[in-house]
Write an enzyme that holds these catalytic residues in place. Structure first.
Site, PDB file in Angstrom:
ATOM      1  N   TYR A 243      27.761  39.793  13.692  1.00 48.76           N
ATOM      2  CA  TYR A 243      27.049  39.189  14.683  1.00 48.76           C
ATOM      3  C   TYR A 243      28.696  39.070  15.744  1.00 48.76           C
ATOM      4  O   TYR A 243      29.861  39.168  14.884  1.00 48.76           O
ATOM      5  CB  TYR A 243      26.752  37.809  14.390  1.00 48.76           C
ATOM      6  CG  TYR A 243      27.633  36.530  13.512  1.00 48.76           C
ATOM      7  CD1 TYR A 243      28.512  35.553  14.651  1.00 48.76           C
ATOM      8  CD2 TYR A 243      27.628  36.262  12.250  1.00 48.76           C
ATOM      9  CE1 TYR A 243      29.358  34.886  14.129  1.00 48.76           C
ATOM     10  CE2 TYR A 243      28.796  35.709  11.965  1.00 48.76           C
ATOM     11  CZ  TYR A 243      29.378  34.460  12.540  1.00 48.76           C
ATOM     12  OH  TYR A 243      30.109  33.796  12.003  1.00 48.76           O
TER      13      TYR A 243
ATOM     14  N   SER B 190      34.586  34.573  10.460  1.00 50.69           N
ATOM     15  CA  SER B 190      34.253  34.603  11.810  1.00 50.69           C
ATOM     16  C   SER B 190      36.235  34.964  12.384  1.00 50.69           C
ATOM     17  O   SER B 190      37.202  34.744  12.621  1.00 50.69           O
ATOM     18  CB  SER B 190      33.828  33.101  12.242  1.00 50.69           C
ATOM     19  OG  SER B 190      33.891  33.972  13.892  1.00 50.69           O
TER      20      SER B 190
ATOM     21  N   ARG C 203      38.698  59.687  54.352  1.00 49.03           N
ATOM     22  CA  ARG C 203      37.779  58.751  53.384  1.00 49.03           C
ATOM     23  C   ARG C 203      37.846  58.841  51.615  1.00 49.03           C
ATOM     24  O   ARG C 203      38.395  59.951  51.497  1.00 49.03           O
ATOM     25  CB  ARG C 203      36.411  58.354  53.592  1.00 49.03           C
ATOM     26  CG  ARG C 203      35.761  57.900  54.681  1.00 49.03           C
ATOM     27  CD  ARG C 203      34.185  57.598  54.435  1.00 49.03           C
ATOM     28  NE  ARG C 203      33.624  57.337  55.538  1.00 49.03           N
ATOM     29  CZ  ARG C 203      33.027  57.937  56.402  1.00 49.03           C
ATOM     30  NH1 ARG C 203      32.971  59.487  56.416  1.00 49.03           N
ATOM     31  NH2 ARG C 203      32.504  57.626  57.817  1.00 49.03           N
TER      32      ARG C 203
ATOM     33  N   MET D 129      39.607  50.585  49.416  1.00 46.00           N
ATOM     34  CA  MET D 129      40.861  51.703  50.300  1.00 46.00           C
ATOM     35  C   MET D 129      40.596  51.574  51.315  1.00 46.00           C
ATOM     36  O   MET D 129      39.403  51.814  52.170  1.00 46.00           O
ATOM     37  CB  MET D 129      40.702  52.762  49.379  1.00 46.00           C
ATOM     38  CG  MET D 129      41.096  52.286  48.482  1.00 46.00           C
ATOM     39  SD  MET D 129      41.490  53.867  46.886  1.00 46.00           S
ATOM     40  CE  MET D 129      39.811  54.058  46.439  1.00 46.00           C
TER      41      MET D 129
ATOM     42  N   ARG E 185      24.895  56.639  46.825  1.00 46.77           N
ATOM     43  CA  ARG E 185      25.124  56.900  45.664  1.00 46.77           C
ATOM     44  C   ARG E 185      24.485  55.551  45.005  1.00 46.77           C
ATOM     45  O   ARG E 185      23.777  55.139  45.724  1.00 46.77           O
ATOM     46  CB  ARG E 185      27.022  55.813  45.805  1.00 46.77           C
ATOM     47  CG  ARG E 185      26.822  54.433  46.413  1.00 46.77           C
ATOM     48  CD  ARG E 185      28.061  53.924  47.224  1.00 46.77           C
ATOM     49  NE  ARG E 185      28.117  52.948  47.756  1.00 46.77           N
ATOM     50  CZ  ARG E 185      29.030  52.064  48.147  1.00 46.77           C
ATOM     51  NH1 ARG E 185      30.221  52.835  48.334  1.00 46.77           N
ATOM     52  NH2 ARG E 185      29.023  51.445  49.504  1.00 46.77           N
TER      53      ARG E 185
ATOM     54  N   LYS F 115      31.894  59.724  45.913  1.00 48.63           N
ATOM     55  CA  LYS F 115      31.398  59.811  47.303  1.00 48.63           C
ATOM     56  C   LYS F 115      32.130  61.751  47.495  1.00 48.63           C
ATOM     57  O   LYS F 115      30.466  62.358  47.978  1.00 48.63           O
ATOM     58  CB  LYS F 115      32.489  59.548  48.091  1.00 48.63           C
ATOM     59  CG  LYS F 115      32.113  59.508  49.467  1.00 48.63           C
ATOM     60  CD  LYS F 115      32.839  59.171  50.713  1.00 48.63           C
ATOM     61  CE  LYS F 115      32.855  57.431  50.272  1.00 48.63           C
ATOM     62  NZ  LYS F 115      33.001  56.654  52.095  1.00 48.63           N
TER      63      LYS F 115
ATOM     64  N   HIS G 208      30.575  43.177  54.064  1.00 45.22           N
ATOM     65  CA  HIS G 208      30.915  43.169  52.880  1.00 45.22           C
ATOM     66  C   HIS G 208      30.851  42.021  52.571  1.00 45.22           C
ATOM     67  O   HIS G 208      30.896  42.207  50.878  1.00 45.22           O
ATOM     68  CB  HIS G 208      32.516  43.178  53.300  1.00 45.22           C
ATOM     69  CG  HIS G 208      33.995  42.887  52.759  1.00 45.22           C
ATOM     70  ND1 HIS G 208      34.512  41.748  52.138  1.00 45.22           N
ATOM     71  CD2 HIS G 208      34.293  44.266  51.688  1.00 45.22           C
ATOM     72  CE1 HIS G 208      35.176  41.553  51.432  1.00 45.22           C
ATOM     73  NE2 HIS G 208      35.368  43.212  50.444  1.00 45.22           N
TER      74      HIS G 208
ATOM     75  N   GLY H 261      35.369  49.734  50.552  1.00 46.84           N
ATOM     76  CA  GLY H 261      36.196  48.636  51.118  1.00 46.84           C
ATOM     77  C   GLY H 261      37.607  48.397  50.620  1.00 46.84           C
ATOM     78  O   GLY H 261      38.446  47.930  51.178  1.00 46.84           O
TER      79      GLY H 261
ATOM     80  N   CYS I  52      34.220  34.519  17.089  1.00 55.08           N
ATOM     81  CA  CYS I  52      33.750  33.970  17.673  1.00 55.08           C
ATOM     82  C   CYS I  52      34.668  33.227  18.878  1.00 55.08           C
ATOM     83  O   CYS I  52      34.843  32.444  19.111  1.00 55.08           O
ATOM     84  CB  CYS I  52      33.095  32.404  16.724  1.00 55.08           C
ATOM     85  SG  CYS I  52      35.045  32.059  16.565  1.00 55.08           S
TER      86      CYS I  52
END
Lengths: 873, 873
Positions: free
Chosen positions: B850, B763, B93, B104, B337, B23, B455, B102, B830
């Site tokens: 993989y 694997s 803030r 904090m 944002r 922010k 919210h 929301g 896996c």
């Protein structure tokens, strides 16, 4: 040309044990020394390995090579295989690199068939001898090669004795033996469907194969596992021309040691039997005469034997265990090897050999098997109790030490009783290799028959079990599960006590006391301590244990488990109160009750250790271990604690875990309930301050268990540090203390560099580390590890002997990583491996600071550490 | 001089997110872009970290620095803190590096006290506004800083309304607000014992500290854990001069997105409320108007906003989520944002931005959070079932997807019902951050109040849960655990169904069907597939799973678990018969019954996979998992199997294990019972031959689980090979097959070089490997891991996100060791980590071949693999 798989005795020598096996190498060596050895040849261990590699097949090449060596042997002996006029008969014996007494099979008199037996009878002029030898051969060959149980043949003998109306084998004459041989062959044919092999060469080839096979019989596998002998070694086979101790009254056979294997005393020690074959002595069927008696009977053979035995001891620079046979007055040496002995004898002999100038201290230290020392430390009977003990019999003092236990009559029963937690004395007519597991399980062994060199005696001494052998006063009723000693009936489960140092047997349980350590032991251990680099600490949880540990030479406590302290009757209530607490306040209140008790324990331990380092581990087991499980106990606890039984049950249920070994325990408890760590820290620090005030220097080492991540350590350390510093500050005294951690989770080992930044010391908890590195639950693995041994996937128990390849690698990684971030980090090991010689050697090699083990294993670790240091030089 | 801890907005820029928070950085960036931003300053995240390092203390230096920046802000705004004539009021803030909406706390109107409030009233000529602001400030400050629950103040408002006989807050006048402020202060003093602080500087310092503290409130901790945000980051604090949307009918406040966050459509999308403060929109207390309506009401402000929003989207090259306030007709930007959006919108926006030339495909691929894709794959209502469904209400289509479940009215009830295994729809008046765990547990969320940016809507979209918001037809009776929709009463536990894509609510459970995958999704995944190196397979145990996997883009099956096949009703009997067998013969007989069923399964799977590789794991779980535990079930089983119930109980008892996770399972079963492996091998090979005969190329990969030593692998491999080769030979056909192993035990990882010599593929079973590397039982660790998160020892769940430092290190060691002895070894993973983006990235980095994951996570893994490849370049 291929590899040479067969060696004449004259082609080998004593250094070729790996290839020829111990027996083969020593036969070759004696041959080279010009001693009277019946000649023969050895089929190498490599041939055995190849036999297994070839899928349990004997190659044609090897077969041809053996036949070629038979021919060479025929030339040397001037006898001939299968020739009735001058037959070559041989014995076929296994012989591995390491001695495995009685574990594998032997065949005598090989080469006999109907014609040869008849020829032999004529040749020696003794028909009964010839046919007795023949029927024995058929019996042994059938048993060993063809797996027809020996007892089936014994039945045939019994039948014949009945027919003849006689009681003893010796009452059977030549014709009877001939008849027996015939009946044996008939029985063989009936059972196997083929005739008994008559070709000596075929007999020999089959016998060699049988010996190879016997390398993997269950007894041999168990023995190897117990003795850390790799199955890859294989066994050699010794084929030796026969000599006969059973040719009459100028023949005999015996075994002897150059020193007393029980005490180590320097004197020829052994036994012989006139007119007998070798196996008769070892098997313990007839009770033999002491070797000294041979001097009267056959002075020439005796003197010759004394001369040879001295030469052999000097040559091998160790006490020798020898077998000999006298055939018609002529002495033959059948075997020599370094003799098995008791731990006490081992030490005395080692020390004596140094003093006699035969060995250096380094050599003497390397000669003694560290595990043996264990038996020296074991209990003897309490002299006071012994005075009133009911002595009922006396046997041979075959293996020293005292024990009491419930009587069991079979190895199997003994094993299962021990598994139930009972102390067991195994009582047998005589033991055989099949009994090995029962003997391991028993506190002591008592046999009715057999001498000092019988199977029971030899094996018991090797294991450090006490043993009384040849106790002829006992009448066994094995099938009825009782025995009668004089007029006392002893049933299975009754208590008896035996003293392997005196040979006495007592009715009931006689109290035992610890052994005293001094003399040879002290001197020998002093040598060991001078050589070793590794420190040796003990695992001890009480002042009593601590005292014992110091007595056995511990240089500190490497592991003080605090949880055992909580199980005592007066503490378990407060512990349970703590566990069922719902709030921190309740928990702290219960912990406050435990605080003074813990503090007292620690004061006692610090006082006993008198300035030596003490590592205290914070609470480790999951909390449910402290709670009852049976319904009535839970009800009682609820009543006692004045809480609702349903609530208590819920609490207990909520603590249940699927895999408690990997559950809420160790430092995880301290993370959830830091107040427990606070109480324990307070108890440790207050105790240290109190003891320090009395002038003893205490630097407590607080150890956090089961760390897997440095953040856990940081958190628990901060809890400990805050408490400790508060206690010290408010005492207006000062105290040094250390905070370290166990490394017992693989992740801790892998991230040891990070962890060492926060830990002043590491102690490798190799029990848990082995569990998690293998993924084996120690409580469960027993079930399937048997399959692993059977299928030769594993050769040793990773919980007994540190697995260097896996767990060891992690330990090494962690030790190096720890040093990388904290060069002066203290590194120790406190799993059970700390008392295992092979594991101690590994700890030395990778540069740990100390090992810690149970007090009784401290001397073992001290010697193993010395050996490791000597070997490394 | 020390570190600079405070920055004016004009001193920062958009790249300083780490220091200023998202922010703060964006406020600075907008300031630099010349946009109308109320000025202010940001206290950095480093100040927050220091606050915690200092033991939750704000240092004097930081205090001084903040005061200095207040002075600078006074200069910029030409207003003055505490000055009644021209007061500076600020909002305070939080603003972390990652958006935590929301989670904090926020305080508005800070700087008010009695004098300032009076002065403000005069200044703006609006007494009611001034005192309304004042009482709101007291309420917020008390809540956020002093932890006095807001609701206590709400009660005081209700009391006053009762006194005044009015119903709505808006009916309260200026005097009433003034009275309320006074009552609030009295209540504050009564509760806290001190007066409400009047010094604006003190108010500010306390507010900054409260925001720092809110970084570690439980909601924030849970949110961070869910979103992998490290707790070490800390939050920044933004102090910004107030502007007022509640100054009358030329004022207002709103939030808007540059594109539709539900669909991704390119249009300004948002809401505004006239005469309101920012929090009113987000909190969902009044239902706002769509942003397009602003064009009529205040065209100038609207056009200005449209212009700014387009500039911001271009500037940030992403869809923006903006907050604005209009004060007396003048537009102010309060925040911008990158906007949260649904997965569908995310994909459409990413693809559109590429087509609009704003992003490259690489950039577009990196923008999309892989986990989001999950929601795209989730079910929609079955159109047929929907026709007859009982539609009872309509709300806002706040987060797409369809769900049914039992109604629960509190987050807690929802959570426990889900823990019991129920499907849950959480129904709330409106949600707040306290509800987060209930929302996680629910299949869908239904709220009575609040808009598309409430919210509930924002959070549900983030989590991929379907959500219908602002469904005003529902009358809640939370205390009575029911609600009434029109005239239908819905009790807790009743089924309802909600469609987050349409906003409709249905009574009862409406059948759902899978989502269809095409369009943007297909194009986007095509881009991903072009970039990635890592292959993606699926874990699938049935032909149905296999089909699903292929549909989602799986390139093979990485893990086919055979045990699930045995639990089906027609098989469990044969399985149990196998388990209770006493002999190999009995066992083989039972296995023979299972053979055709297994073969059928494999045929189905091979057919579905149509030539793609399939890795089949042999039986893994301990056998006792297949046996019943309840008494009546055991009795029934005994009767059914015609065996003695006592014998059955003994068998079951003998299979009990203390730590089954580390017990008799995996390859250990194959060692003990090779006949099981034989049957499974036969089923696999016969199935492969049958399917191959139909023209599909099958190369089955047989995988042996739980290997810890190469000798285990050798043994089981020989069993498999013998069987497989026998089957192939007797089929007179040919078949290629591979044999490999799981690496899931630490020792296997450490000795992977030896193991690779025998294994054609590895694997990594990272579930078990995580268990044993940490020493955590997954079934038990949940209990204590909460303490680990609370105490910040762990920040993420090692079972969800691969622990690179420990488990990852082992995987890396094993991968390298494996390649060292078998360079072409195929390496996969896996465990459940195979579908976790961070873990997939790791697998890419260390060069695995993989990853394999559940079918629904295949697209996630595909995108994560693409991102990893792009990042590495």
């Amino acid at each position: 040309m291929g590899k040479k798989f067969v060696y004449l005795f004259s082609e080998g020598n004593g250094s070729m044990k790996e290839l020829l096996g111990g027996k083969g190498a020593n036969l070759a060596e004696m041959t080279n020394l010009g001693m009277p050895v019946p000649q023969g040849f050895t089929v190498t261990t490599e041939a055995c390995v190849k036999y297994y590699e070839d899928g349990e097949k004997l190659s044609d090449e090897l077969r041809d090579e053996i036949i070629q060596y038979v021919k060479a042997l025929e030339k040397i002996t001037e006898k001939s295989f299968g020739c009735p006029k001058n037959p070559l008969l041989v014995s076929v014996r296994s012989g591995a690199r390491a001695s495995m007494p009685g574990m594998m099979d032997t065949i005598l008199n090989l080469g006999l068939n109907d014609e040869v037996a008849e020829g032999l009878a004529k040749l020696v002029g003794n028909e009964r001898f010839a046919y007795d030898s023949y029927r024995r051969f058929i019996q042994m060959f059938s048993d060993v090669v063809m797996e027809i149980p020996k007892s089936n043949f014994e039945k045939l003998i019994d039948e014949l004795k009945k027919e003849k109306g006689v009681n003893l084998d010796t009452e059977l004459g030549a014709e009877d033996m001939k008849a027996l041989a015939a009946r044996f062959k008939d029985y063989y044919k009936k059972t196997k469907g083929t005739s008994f092999p008559t070709d000596p060469t075929e007999q020999l080839i089959e016998a060699v194969k049988a010996v190879f096979r016997s390398w993997n019989n269950p007894r041999a596998i168990v023995y190897r596992r117990m003795n850390d002998i790799p199955s890859s070694w294989g066994t050699a086979v010794n084929v030796q021309s026969m000599v006969y101790g059973n040719m009459g009254n100028t023949s005999g056979t015996g075994v002897a040691f150059t020193r007393d294997p029980s005490t180590g005393e320097k004197r020829l020690y052994g036994e012989f039997l006139m007119n007998a074959q070798g196996e008769d002595v070892v098997a313990g069927i007839r009770t033999p005469q002491p070797i000294s008696a041979l001097e009267q009977v056959m002075p020439e053979a005796y003197n010759s034997f004394v001369d040879i035995s001295q030469k052999l001891e000097k040559h091998y620079r160790d006490m020798q265990d020898m077998e000999f046979t006298i055939e018609n007055g002529k002495l033959y040496m059948l075997q020599t090897r370094n003799g098995k002995r008791t731990a006490a004898a081992d030490l005395k002999i080692a020390v004596d050999l140094v003093e006699e100038g035969m060995l250096t201290t380094d050599e003497a230290l390397l000669k003694v098997e560290p595990k043996q020392l264990d038996s020296l430390l074991h209990p003897q009977f309490d002299p006071a109790s012994l005075k009133t003990a009911n002595k009922i019999a006396k046997g041979l003092n075959a293996s020293p030490g005292a024990a009491y236990g419930k009587v069991y009559f079979t190895a199997e029963d003994a094993k299962s009783a021990a598994a139930r937690g009972e102390k067991v004395v195994l009582v047998r007519l005589e033991t055989s290799p099949e009994d090995i597991e029962g003997m391991v399980a028993a506190e002591g062994i008592l046999t009715v028959r057999g001498g000092m060199t019988s199977h029971a005696a030899v094996v018991a001494r090797g294991m450090g079990r006490c043993c009384v052998a040849g106790c002829g006063d006992i009448a066994m009723h094995e099938e009825g599960k009782y025995c009668i000693v004089k007029d006392v009936r002893i049933n299975e489960g009754d208590f008896i006590s035996i003293d392997g140092s005196t040979g006495y047997v007592y009715l009931g349980a006689v109290k035992t006391v610890e052994a005293s350590i001094s003399g040879y032991f002290e001197l020998f251990m002093k040598w060991a301590d001078e050589k070793r680099v590794l420190k040796v600490r003990a695992n001890a949880d009480s002042p009593k244990d601590a005292k014992q540990a110091v007595r056995f030479g511990a240089e500190g406590i490497g592991l003080c488990r605090t949880e055992h302290m909580f199980f005592e009757a007066d503490r378990i209530a407060a512990m349970r109160e703590m566990i069922v607490s719902d709030t921190i306040e309740q928990r702290v209140k219960a912990l406050d009750k435990l605080l003074p008790m813990q503090r007292g324990d620690f004061e006692g331990i610090f006082t006993e250790m008198n300035g030596l380092p003490v590592t205290i581990r914070l609470l480790d087991p999951p909390l449910h271990e402290f709670l009852p499980t049976a319904d009535d106990e839970i009800n009682a606890l609820a009543a006692e604690m004045k809480i609702d039984v349903i609530k208590l049950r819920e609490k207990i249920a909520s603590l249940h875990e699927f895999n408690p070994m990997m559950g809420h325990r160790g430092c995880r408890l301290a993370v959830s309930f830091p107040e427990i760590a606070r109480m324990q820290t307070r108890a440790i620090i207050e105790a240290a301050l109190n003891v320090k005030a009395k002038g003893i220097n205490v630097i407590p080492e607080i150890m956090i268990p089961l760390i897997c991540d440095v953040n856990e350590l940081k958190y628990v350390k901060s809890v400990i540090k805050q408490t400790a510093d508060d206690v010290i500050t408010s005492s207006s005294s000062s105290l040094e203390y250390k905070i370290g951690t166990m490394i017992e989770i693989p992740r801790a080992a892998i991230t040891a560099d990070e962890i060492a930044a926060e830990a002043e010391f590491f102690s490798f908890g190799t029990n848990d580390l082995t569990q998690m590195t293998f993924g084996f639950s120690r409580d469960d693995a027993g079930k399937f590890l048997e399959d692993y041994y059977d299928k030769k996937i594993f050769e040793s128990d990773p919980f007994a002997r540190l697995d260097r390849n896996g767990v060891g690698k992690l330990v090494k990684i962690a030790a190096n990583a720890g040093k990388s971030t904290r060069p002066d980090i203290k590194l120790g090991i406190c799993g059970e491996h700390g008392g295992d010689p092979s594991s101690v050697e590994f700890c030395h090699e990778i540069g740990l600071s100390y090992v810690s083990c149970s007090p009784f294993r401290v001397p073992i670790a001290r010697l193993a550490a010395a050996q490791a240091a000597i070997k490394q030089r």
